[in-house]
Design a protein around this motif. Structure first.
Motif, PDB file in Angstrom:
ATOM      1  N   UNK A  58       0.409  -1.117  -0.474  1.00 61.62           N
ATOM      2  CA  UNK A  58       0.047   0.039  -0.602  1.00 61.62           C
ATOM      3  C   UNK A  58       1.218   0.960  -0.114  1.00 61.62           C
ATOM      4  N   UNK A  59       0.559   2.588  -0.534  1.00 63.21           N
ATOM      5  CA  UNK A  59       1.359   3.487  -1.061  1.00 63.21           C
ATOM      6  C   UNK A  59      -0.587   4.333  -0.879  1.00 63.21           C
ATOM      7  N   UNK A  60       0.348   5.345   0.839  1.00 60.77           N
ATOM      8  CA  UNK A  60      -0.800   6.400   0.611  1.00 60.77           C
ATOM      9  C   UNK A  60      -0.535   7.327  -0.050  1.00 60.77           C
ATOM     10  N   UNK A  61       0.827   7.711  -0.412  1.00 62.51           N
ATOM     11  CA  UNK A  61       1.375   8.721  -1.638  1.00 62.51           C
ATOM     12  C   UNK A  61      -0.153   8.649  -2.449  1.00 62.51           C
ATOM     13  N   UNK A  62      -0.059   7.750  -3.113  1.00 61.59           N
ATOM     14  CA  UNK A  62      -1.376   7.135  -3.923  1.00 61.59           C
ATOM     15  C   UNK A  62      -2.573   7.016  -3.258  1.00 61.59           C
ATOM     16  N   UNK A  63      -2.820   7.746  -2.500  1.00 61.37           N
ATOM     17  CA  UNK A  63      -4.456   6.787  -2.022  1.00 61.37           C
ATOM     18  C   UNK A  63      -5.337   8.340  -2.501  1.00 61.37           C
ATOM     19  N   UNK A  64      -5.592   8.468  -3.844  1.00 63.57           N
ATOM     20  CA  UNK A  64      -6.514  10.195  -4.149  1.00 63.57           C
ATOM     21  C   UNK A  64      -7.372   9.810  -4.600  1.00 63.57           C
ATOM     22  N   UNK A  65      -8.380  10.366  -5.042  1.00 68.06           N
ATOM     23  CA  UNK A  65      -9.618   9.875  -6.508  1.00 68.06           C
ATOM     24  C   UNK A  65      -8.932  10.279  -7.434  1.00 68.06           C
ATOM     25  N   UNK A  66      -7.766  11.194  -8.040  1.00 69.30           N
ATOM     26  CA  UNK A  66      -7.231  11.169  -8.586  1.00 69.30           C
ATOM     27  C   UNK A  66      -5.962  10.147  -9.899  1.00 69.30           C
ATOM     28  N   UNK A  67      -5.802   9.610  -8.535  1.00 67.69           N
ATOM     29  CA  UNK A  67      -4.461   8.435  -8.213  1.00 67.69           C
ATOM     30  C   UNK A  67      -5.340   7.285  -8.252  1.00 67.69           C
ATOM     31  N   UNK A  68      -5.600   7.153  -7.030  1.00 67.63           N
ATOM     32  CA  UNK A  68      -6.543   6.355  -6.736  1.00 67.63           C
ATOM     33  C   UNK A  68      -5.227   4.245  -7.147  1.00 67.63           C
ATOM     34  N   UNK A  69      -4.712   4.934  -7.040  1.00 63.34           N
ATOM     35  CA  UNK A  69      -3.622   2.842  -7.078  1.00 63.34           C
ATOM     36  C   UNK A  69      -2.759   2.849  -5.516  1.00 63.34           C
ATOM     37  N   UNK A  70      -3.470   3.441  -4.623  1.00 63.05           N
ATOM     38  CA  UNK A  70      -2.618   3.061  -3.357  1.00 63.05           C
ATOM     39  C   UNK A  70      -2.353   1.394  -3.693  1.00 63.05           C
TER      40      UNK A  70
END
Length: 208
Positions: A96-108
């Motif tokens: 899991x990558x918290x940096x990518x946990x956003x609606x714009x990215x979504x690849x956490x």
């Protein structure tokens, strides 16, 4: 060893390029935090708490995430596809990558992948074609896999007259291929005999 299908277009357009260049796959579903060691009951609570998932959509999200986090294992195989090509890879562990946990990215939620082969969609074995048309983001192949390595089985197509069809190379840049080969070479010295065997098979297949 098991085989899974991933629907990149179900999460965000343009993900196939990212998957291939950065050697991972992701089912999407941002905003629910790290799912490592989380069972179905905990995953559905996280989805319900995050909001936005109800009824059938909630069940589909739960099924896909459970497969991705808990059922997939290091050494299983994954298929993903764009409009013209199908890509086969050897899966690694969930992370899991918290940096990518956003609606714009979504690849956490990710699993590393060693990409092994690409094929035109028209050459994929019909027995696993259903994986590419499944509605779910993550689907597990439930048929009987042959004893041969999956990457060879997918490519065993015979043209009229008995000639083998030409296999396509994975469309990734040379630097990424070199990096993937370095990882495989390192895996040749792993204390895990099965991991050494998979690494050796992948290197030999690439060299063909």
């Amino acid at each position: 060893m098991r085989l899974f299908g991933m629907k990149a277009e179900k999460t965000r357009s343009g993900l196939i390029k990212s998957f291939l260049e950065d050697n991972y796959v992701s089912p999407g579903y941002p905003g629910i935090g790290d799912l490592e060691n989380r069972g179905r009951e905990e995953i559905i609570i996280k989805l319900a708490t995050a909001g936005g998932y109800q009824g059938q959509e909630l069940e589909e999200a739960l099924d896909s995430l459970h497969l991705f986090v808990n059922v997939m294992q290091d050494g299983d195989y994954v298929l993903t596809a764009d409009d013209e090509w199908v890509y086969l890879g050897d899966l690694g562990d969930y992370f899991y990558i918290d940096l990518h946990d956003s609606p714009e990215d979504g690849t956490a939620h990710r699993r590393g992948v060693t990409w092994l082969k690409s094929l035109p969609r028209t050459e994929v074995n019909p027995a696993i074609e259903a994986l590419l048309h499944a509605e779910a983001v993550v689907t597990q192949y439930t048929g009987v896999l042959p004893a041969a390595k999956v990457e060879l089985w997918l490519a065993e197509q015979t043209a009229p007259g008995g000639a083998e069809t030409t296999q396509a190379h994975v469309k990734v840049d040379e630097a990424t291929i070199a990096e993937a080969l370095a990882v495989l070479k390192e895996a040749l010295h792993s204390p895990d005999a099965e991991r050494r065997e998979r690494a050796a098979a992948a290197i030999l297949q690439y060299a063909k």
